[in-house]
Design a protein around this motif. Sequence first.
Motif, mmCIF file in Angstrom:
data_model
loop_
_atom_site.group_PDB
_atom_site.id
_atom_site.type_symbol
_atom_site.label_atom_id
_atom_site.label_comp_id
_atom_site.label_asym_id
_atom_site.label_seq_id
_atom_site.Cartn_x
_atom_site.Cartn_y
_atom_site.Cartn_z
ATOM 1 N N ASP A 293 75.872 15.269 77.636
ATOM 2 C CA ASP A 293 75.992 16.688 77.952
ATOM 3 C C ASP A 293 74.645 17.282 78.336
ATOM 4 O O ASP A 293 74.568 18.201 79.166
ATOM 5 N N GLN A 297 74.005 19.311 81.739
ATOM 6 C CA GLN A 297 73.503 20.684 81.703
ATOM 7 C C GLN A 297 72.209 20.847 82.491
ATOM 8 O O GLN A 297 71.921 21.931 83.006
ATOM 9 N N TRP A 339 80.162 9.052 75.920
ATOM 10 C CA TRP A 339 80.204 10.171 76.873
ATOM 11 C C TRP A 339 80.851 9.733 78.188
ATOM 12 O O TRP A 339 81.648 10.486 78.772
ATOM 13 N N ASN A 343 84.123 11.390 79.891
ATOM 14 C CA ASN A 343 83.815 12.247 81.050
ATOM 15 C C ASN A 343 83.787 11.446 82.344
ATOM 16 O O ASN A 343 82.951 11.696 83.221
#
Length: 441
Positions: A293, A297, A339, A343
């Motif tokens: 993440d 970001q 992750w 994702n």
Amino acid sequence: MTPAPTVASPPVSRWFACKLGLATFAVVAAVLFAWVSLRFGLNAPPSTSGDEPSYDSIAWELCHGDGFAIDYSDAEFRTPYDTAAQTQPELFDLPSTQQGPVAFRPPLMPVITAAGNLVFGRQFYVLRSLNILLMAATAGFVAWYVSREVGLLAAAFAVLLLCVDVRTRLYARALLTEPLACLLATLLTLLSLRLCKQFRYREVALAGLVTGLSVATRSIVVLWLPGLVLILLLIQRRTHRASLWNTAQGGVVFLSCVFLTVLPWAVRNVLLLDRFAPLGTQGLMELSAGYSDVAWQHFGVWQNLSSSDFFADADLEGKTGVAKELAIADASKAKAGEWIRSNTAKLPALAAMKVYSEFRPHNLVEGLVLLLASIGAVGSWRSTATRILVGLLLTNASAVALTWSVEGRFVVPQLFVLYALCGIGVGRFTGWFRQPAQQPS
């Protein structure tokens, strides 16, 4: 090789291009030496906020026979940092906790720096001087190549932009691997272009050696190998009409030379880590920096996860050196894998974000260079040389897409490719104004 595009001035002779390249090397080296000496000092210690102290410490331990290790507690090693920190602690304050063998840094630059320490003692001017000469050599090769392929005016403009490029000045004074990686990538590019004209296995072997040294300088270059092999195969098949057998032979020779070059380092890492990690631990330690993440970001730009609480749940208590590296690598691999599984749909967008963050211009000069390079690539696409240059850029971009962006730092090794295309773009752009206007029928 297909001729270069419409030029701003006629290409110069081979001997004139060689003299121009040597003169450019000398002038750029003198300018960089003067700039670094007067503004920073050739022997000033590097900032402790980045990677430089770790390379410096490894070299210091090597020259004292203590192996490929880091020891920030060594009093003689710390002296220049502690002295500088008395007036600028925010730049030169060096921690004293890290100690022991390491496997997260590639070996070539520390070995070169250790040789300088053996001959000249504790100093910083040897590596800094070498980096200046390496960047100046890249400028000399740009002048030589662009003047031969495009013309003197385009070469002069490309070299001028290269000199004012902040990347040239920054990495000429930094004690990092970029200048060495830049020259090695330049030599690899020139060998690839030479193979287009005449394919010989000794050049293929030399290209493999240069690539192996590049991997020993910056581990990410190992991700270039699929692209480099593909470029080599296309040169053989399309340019020289080689048979499938000869094409396969060329690939085997190239990869064999790469692997033989990095073999000593790979064996050391496998024995030290007691697992199959021939290139060390850096890739796995930073895997979550490319897939998390945090990476999403920050648009794929690398973040220092170790300085945050990202690995708070990892078993790092009481671990130092290689044991700590392995614990971080295992935790980073597990978190990145989790992750990615959660994702998967984001992966194409994340890869594009990384490439954009890496190649986007950060100032006017970088923007102008990228624009001219794009003009050069599009305007001379029929040239085999241009296709190789663009292929090398795409090879680097694919490695960035698989890892993470450092906002332009991964582009530095391919400055020659960028400025060669930039010079072609200058020739193409000015050539438009030199063409006579067509009369209407």
